[in-house]
Design an enzyme around this catalytic site. Structure first.
Site, PDB file in Angstrom:
ATOM      1  N   ASN A 104       0.801  -1.230   0.000  1.00 25.77           N
ATOM      2  CA  ASN A 104       0.000   0.000   0.000  1.00 25.77           C
ATOM      3  C   ASN A 104       0.838   1.285   0.000  1.00 25.77           C
ATOM      4  O   ASN A 104       0.430   2.284  -0.561  1.00 25.77           O
ATOM      5  CB  ASN A 104      -1.041  -0.024   1.124  1.00 25.77           C
ATOM      6  CG  ASN A 104      -0.434  -0.053   2.487  1.00 25.77           C
ATOM      7  OD1 ASN A 104       0.716  -0.459   2.664  1.00 25.77           O
ATOM      8  ND2 ASN A 104      -1.183   0.381   3.479  1.00 25.77           N
TER       9      ASN A 104
ATOM     10  N   GLY B 127       2.550  -5.503   7.348  1.00 25.40           N
ATOM     11  CA  GLY B 127       1.555  -6.209   6.556  1.00 25.40           C
ATOM     12  C   GLY B 127       0.382  -6.595   7.424  1.00 25.40           C
ATOM     13  O   GLY B 127       0.128  -5.964   8.455  1.00 25.40           O
ATOM     14  N   SER B 128      -0.308  -7.644   7.039  1.00 25.95           N
ATOM     15  CA  SER B 128      -1.526  -8.024   7.754  1.00 25.95           C
ATOM     16  C   SER B 128      -1.198  -8.739   9.072  1.00 25.95           C
ATOM     17  O   SER B 128      -0.116  -9.320   9.223  1.00 25.95           O
ATOM     18  CB  SER B 128      -2.372  -8.936   6.873  1.00 25.95           C
ATOM     19  OG  SER B 128      -1.641 -10.105   6.573  1.00 25.95           O
ATOM     20  N   THR B 129      -2.149  -8.713   9.976  1.00 27.64           N
ATOM     21  CA  THR B 129      -1.982  -9.411  11.253  1.00 27.64           C
ATOM     22  C   THR B 129      -1.828 -10.910  11.008  1.00 27.64           C
ATOM     23  O   THR B 129      -1.001 -11.571  11.640  1.00 27.64           O
ATOM     24  CB  THR B 129      -3.202  -9.124  12.152  1.00 27.64           C
ATOM     25  OG1 THR B 129      -3.251  -7.705  12.375  1.00 27.64           O
ATOM     26  CG2 THR B 129      -3.114  -9.844  13.484  1.00 27.64           C
TER      27      THR B 129
ATOM     28  N   THR C 210      -0.469 -12.495   8.418  1.00 29.37           N
ATOM     29  CA  THR C 210       0.895 -12.829   7.994  1.00 29.37           C
ATOM     30  C   THR C 210       1.894 -12.519   9.105  1.00 29.37           C
ATOM     31  O   THR C 210       2.872 -13.254   9.283  1.00 29.37           O
ATOM     32  CB  THR C 210       1.279 -12.050   6.713  1.00 29.37           C
ATOM     33  OG1 THR C 210       0.222 -12.181   5.770  1.00 29.37           O
ATOM     34  CG2 THR C 210       2.554 -12.578   6.103  1.00 29.37           C
ATOM     35  N   GLY C 211       1.643 -11.467   9.862  1.00 32.16           N
ATOM     36  CA  GLY C 211       2.553 -11.088  10.948  1.00 32.16           C
ATOM     37  C   GLY C 211       2.744 -12.220  11.946  1.00 32.16           C
ATOM     38  O   GLY C 211       3.859 -12.464  12.441  1.00 32.16           O
TER      39      GLY C 211
ATOM     40  N   GLU D  44       4.498  -4.411  12.193  1.00 40.08           N
ATOM     41  CA  GLU D  44       3.524  -3.316  12.001  1.00 40.08           C
ATOM     42  C   GLU D  44       2.351  -3.929  11.254  1.00 40.08           C
ATOM     43  O   GLU D  44       2.482  -4.280  10.073  1.00 40.08           O
ATOM     44  CB  GLU D  44       4.149  -2.191  11.158  1.00 40.08           C
ATOM     45  CG  GLU D  44       5.320  -1.487  11.807  1.00 40.08           C
ATOM     46  CD  GLU D  44       4.918  -0.606  12.963  1.00 40.08           C
ATOM     47  OE1 GLU D  44       3.714  -0.397  13.193  1.00 40.08           O
ATOM     48  OE2 GLU D  44       5.829  -0.120  13.662  1.00 40.08           O
TER      49      GLU D  44
ATOM     50  N   CYS E 157      -3.253   1.482   6.647  1.00 39.65           N
ATOM     51  CA  CYS E 157      -3.421   0.814   7.934  1.00 39.65           C
ATOM     52  C   CYS E 157      -4.098   1.714   8.961  1.00 39.65           C
ATOM     53  O   CYS E 157      -4.925   1.279   9.747  1.00 39.65           O
ATOM     54  CB  CYS E 157      -2.064   0.362   8.458  1.00 39.65           C
ATOM     55  SG  CYS E 157      -0.836   1.680   8.478  1.00 39.65           S
TER      56      CYS E 157
ATOM     57  N   GLU F 131       8.348   1.493  15.371  1.00 44.11           N
ATOM     58  CA  GLU F 131       9.325   2.006  14.419  1.00 44.11           C
ATOM     59  C   GLU F 131       9.360   3.528  14.559  1.00 44.11           C
ATOM     60  O   GLU F 131       8.460   4.122  15.143  1.00 44.11           O
ATOM     61  CB  GLU F 131       8.929   1.627  12.991  1.00 44.11           C
ATOM     62  CG  GLU F 131       9.048   0.123  12.751  1.00 44.11           C
ATOM     63  CD  GLU F 131       9.010  -0.265  11.281  1.00 44.11           C
ATOM     64  OE1 GLU F 131       8.103   0.193  10.579  1.00 44.11           O
ATOM     65  OE2 GLU F 131       9.897  -1.029  10.869  1.00 44.11           O
TER      66      GLU F 131
HETATM   67  P1  NAD Z   1       0.496  -9.107   3.641  1.00 44.54           P
HETATM   68  O1  NAD Z   1       0.604  -9.538   5.049  1.00 44.54           O
HETATM   69  O2  NAD Z   1      -0.291  -9.942   2.700  1.00 44.54           O
HETATM   70  O3  NAD Z   1       1.941  -8.959   2.979  1.00 44.54           O
HETATM   71  C1  NAD Z   1       2.947  -8.110   3.500  1.00 44.54           C
HETATM   72  C2  NAD Z   1       4.308  -8.584   3.027  1.00 44.54           C
HETATM   73  O4  NAD Z   1       4.571  -9.865   3.580  1.00 44.54           O
HETATM   74  C3  NAD Z   1       4.452  -8.756   1.513  1.00 44.54           C
HETATM   75  O5  NAD Z   1       5.750  -8.340   1.140  1.00 44.54           O
HETATM   76  C4  NAD Z   1       4.296 -10.249   1.321  1.00 44.54           C
HETATM   77  O6  NAD Z   1       4.938 -10.739   0.162  1.00 44.54           O
HETATM   78  C5  NAD Z   1       4.998 -10.775   2.573  1.00 44.54           C
HETATM   79  N1  NAD Z   1       4.601 -12.120   3.000  1.00 44.54           N
HETATM   80  C6  NAD Z   1       3.446 -12.779   2.740  1.00 44.54           C
HETATM   81  N2  NAD Z   1       3.449 -13.982   3.367  1.00 44.54           N
HETATM   82  C7  NAD Z   1       4.629 -14.065   4.040  1.00 44.54           C
HETATM   83  C8  NAD Z   1       5.206 -15.062   4.908  1.00 44.54           C
HETATM   84  N3  NAD Z   1       4.578 -16.188   5.184  1.00 44.54           N
HETATM   85  N4  NAD Z   1       6.414 -14.803   5.446  1.00 44.54           N
HETATM   86  C9  NAD Z   1       7.061 -13.634   5.189  1.00 44.54           C
HETATM   87  N5  NAD Z   1       6.562 -12.672   4.389  1.00 44.54           N
HETATM   88  C10 NAD Z   1       5.355 -12.884   3.816  1.00 44.54           C
HETATM   89  O7  NAD Z   1      -0.062  -7.613   3.724  1.00 44.54           O
HETATM   90  P2  NAD Z   1      -0.498  -6.674   2.519  1.00 44.54           P
HETATM   91  O8  NAD Z   1      -1.794  -7.210   1.977  1.00 44.54           O
HETATM   92  O9  NAD Z   1       0.659  -6.450   1.609  1.00 44.54           O
HETATM   93  O10 NAD Z   1      -0.779  -5.291   3.300  1.00 44.54           O
HETATM   94  C11 NAD Z   1      -2.027  -4.949   3.830  1.00 44.54           C
HETATM   95  C12 NAD Z   1      -2.057  -5.106   5.336  1.00 44.54           C
HETATM   96  O11 NAD Z   1      -0.935  -4.464   5.904  1.00 44.54           O
HETATM   97  C13 NAD Z   1      -3.258  -4.471   6.005  1.00 44.54           C
HETATM   98  O12 NAD Z   1      -3.751  -5.307   7.043  1.00 44.54           O
HETATM   99  C14 NAD Z   1      -2.709  -3.191   6.626  1.00 44.54           C
HETATM  100  O13 NAD Z   1      -3.440  -2.699   7.733  1.00 44.54           O
HETATM  101  C15 NAD Z   1      -1.338  -3.621   6.987  1.00 44.54           C
HETATM  102  N6  NAD Z   1      -0.454  -2.475   7.056  1.00 44.54           N
HETATM  103  C16 NAD Z   1       0.027  -2.112   8.280  1.00 44.54           C
HETATM  104  C17 NAD Z   1       0.833  -0.995   8.404  1.00 44.54           C
HETATM  105  C18 NAD Z   1       1.387  -0.567   9.735  1.00 44.54           C
HETATM  106  O14 NAD Z   1       2.330   0.187   9.746  1.00 44.54           O
HETATM  107  N7  NAD Z   1       0.857  -1.017  10.860  1.00 44.54           N
HETATM  108  C19 NAD Z   1       1.158  -0.251   7.270  1.00 44.54           C
HETATM  109  C20 NAD Z   1       0.656  -0.648   6.043  1.00 44.54           C
HETATM  110  C21 NAD Z   1      -0.145  -1.774   5.949  1.00 44.54           C
END
Ligand code: NAD
Length: 492
Positions: free
Chosen positions: A163, A237-239, A241-242, A259, A293, A471
């Site tokens: 994003n 990224g997403s919770t 995947t986190g 994050e 986010c 961060e």
């Molecule tokens: P996502 O979790 O699908 O992917 C994020 C990253 O993780 C990508 O680079 C992806 O290739 C990688 N990834 C996917 N699976 C993985 C794994 N098993 N191991 C390691 N890396 C992996 O998230 P997204 O769809 O790209 O982003 C949207 C989400 O991110 C939303 O929930 C949004 O709220 C959140 N977000 C949070 C913040 C913040 O700072 N808190 C900022 C931006 C987006």
């Protein structure tokens, strides 16, 4: 060849790069891979350029070079590392038109928002370069001196979402490198282009192995989190995947900062000036087509102004144009990818299924209305039940619930009644009251009469399932460091 400082002073054209072909950057060399892939332009579903699909061998090579580069980079004086960050900011600035275009093309973001992202990224590097992390002397007597110091961790990796491909990448690499780590960047496969170009620019500024960028498929992220040669992961990224990232990092006890998602509440008091507050709330709910986010995702409006607030919000939002991000009149670009589009469409489908009232929209404009892109018009859901999925889930699209409240204690409870804790805000002319309520909100960032303010020197992160660690700012910088307590005994 001019030094980086000389180049920066001249706004040097030698920082200029091409934006037609895309490579990994490993040890300051540009390389491709046997297999390549491409992403698509979300505004048209048109095919974008080919990018590398990195293998384990590519990652191993990057890790080897990052490990070799770490000791000399960690030993480089702080001020020299800060100067390199400033030079890197200059290098981005020299290419800012092409980078802005790239951000629009790959993320679908409106050009006005992409301009903001590029400016924020440049500013982020310049402001980060001003941060200091001095040693702390805790005790200094004739017997002993105790010092707390912050040596860098080692080889770091940044996993970036789609994003904000530029800002969120820069927000990791700047502090990581300033603290003395080397770093490998992994962009999202949906938006690899801008980040690959950051690697190319980095090769003009940093010593080999200090900043490397690898693009790949879905298996590259897990390869990185498992790799024994990487010491720290910063993930955005997403919770969902986190949690997987944290689980994988636990096997090698990597340091990890997460994050994650958000479901931010905004609490609106009856004393607000609607003409001022409604446009702000609309922009803070629909910026980047809701794909941020930390946007306002639940709007709690006091019952005494609910109807007038709703009508004003609908009237303002109606005028936010949806269309291709390259159109300067557009506020809401497309949804970034087909997977996210399907998720958002599913949320829209719940309007009819769950019997919610849509004060605005709720009609899927569909790709046929907009040149084949993933477009969907903003929707405002009128006072749905608290347990409906539009209130409990993060839609990550242009759909937001408007909720009624009467009792302060009750609305604070409802705002906090979520596993998420990224941001929250309180809106009132009575600053003292708003301040008091703000302190009751469970979130990493809380604002009074604002939302989504961020700054390179203010820590940023989530409570509860919105993240782990922080961060940015000095607090964020410390997460790129080990903490060492150094005891010097003098009475020996
Ligand atoms: P996502 O979790 O699908 O992917 C994020 C990253 O993780 C990508 O680079 C992806 O290739 C990688 N990834 C996917 N699976 C993985 C794994 N098993 N191991 C390691 N890396 C992996 O998230 P997204 O769809 O790209 O982003 C949207 C989400 O991110 C939303 O929930 C949004 O709220 C959140 N977000 C949070 C913040 C913040 O700072 N808190 C900022 C931006 C987006």
């Amino acid at each position: 060849m001019p030094s980086t400082e000389e180049r920066s002073a001249n706004g040097d054209a030698s920082y200029k790069i091409e934006f037609t072909k895309f490579y990994n950057t490993i040890n300051n060399e540009l390389s491709s891979t046997a297999t390549t892939r491409h992403s698509i332009d979300p505004a048209t579903q048109g095919t974008l350029a080919e990018v590398p699909v990195s293998t384990k061998a590519d990652l191993d090579a990057a890790v080897k070079h990052a490990r070799a580069a770490f000791p000399p980079w960690a030993a480089t004086p702080w001020e020299e590392r800060a100067a390199k960050l400033r030079a890197f900011a200059d290098a981005i600035e020299v290419n800012k038109h092409e980078i802005t275009h790239m951000v629009v093309l790959e993320s679908g973001k409106a050009i006005t928002t992409a301009n903001i992202e590029v400016s924020l990224a440049v500013n982020h590097l310049r402001e980060t370069a001003k941060l200091q992390l001095p040693e702390e002397v805790l005790e200094d007597t004739d017997e002993r001196t105790t010092i707390v110091r912050y040596p860098p961790i080692g080889v770091a990796a940044a996993i970036v979402p789609w994003n904000w491909p530029l800002l969120l990448c820069v927000g990791k690499l700047g502090p990581a490198l300033l603290a003395g780590n080397t770093i490998i960047i992994k962009p999202s496969p949906f938006t690899p282009y801008t980040d690959l170009k950051l690697g190319e620019l980095g090769a003009k500024v940093f010593p080999p192995g200090v900043l490397q960028v690898l693009s790949g498929d879905d298996d590259l992220g897990p390869m990185i989190t498992e790799h024994p040669g990487i010491d720290k992961i910063s993930f955005t990224g997403s919770t969902f995947t986190g949690k997987k990232v944290m689980e994988s990092c636990s096997r090698t006890l990597k340091r990890v900062t997460l994050e994650l998602g958000g479901n931010d509440a905004a609490i609106i008091y009856p004393d607000v000036d609607l003409d001022k507050v409604v446009p702000k709330i609309a922009i803070l709910a629909f910026l980047s087509t809701g794909q941020v986010c930390m946007l306002v995702k639940r709007i709690y409006v006091h019952a005494s102004i609910y109807e007038s607030f709703r009508d004003a919000l609908v009237a303002f939002t109606r005028n936010l144009r949806t269309g291709p991000g390259s159109d300067p009149e557009v506020f809401c670009g497309p949804i970034q990818n087909s997977m996210q589009f399907a998720k958002v469409q599913d949320m829209y489908a719940s309007i009819a299924k769950e019997g919610w009232t849509a004060a605005l929209g709720g009609v899927d404009a569909g790709p046929e209305h907009h040149s084949g892109g993933y477009f969907i018009e903003p929707a405002i859901i009128d006072n749905p039940p608290d347990d409906s999925r539009i209130v409990t889930e993060e839609p990550f699209g242009p759909i937001v619930p408007l909720l009624k409240w009467e009792d302060e204690e009750d609305v604070v409870h409802r705002a906090n009644d979520t596993k998420m804790g990224l941001g929250a805000s309180v809106w009132s002319k009575d600053i003292q009251r708003a301040h008091r309520v703000a302190r009751k909100l469970e979130a990493g960032s809380v604002w009074v009469n604002s939302h989504f303010d961020v700054s390179p020197n203010v820590p940023f992160g989530g409570h509860k399932w919105s993240g782990l660690g922080m961060e940015w700012g000095v607090r964020g910088l410390k997460e790129w460091c080990n903490t060492q307590s150094l005891w010097l005994r003098k009475d020996f």
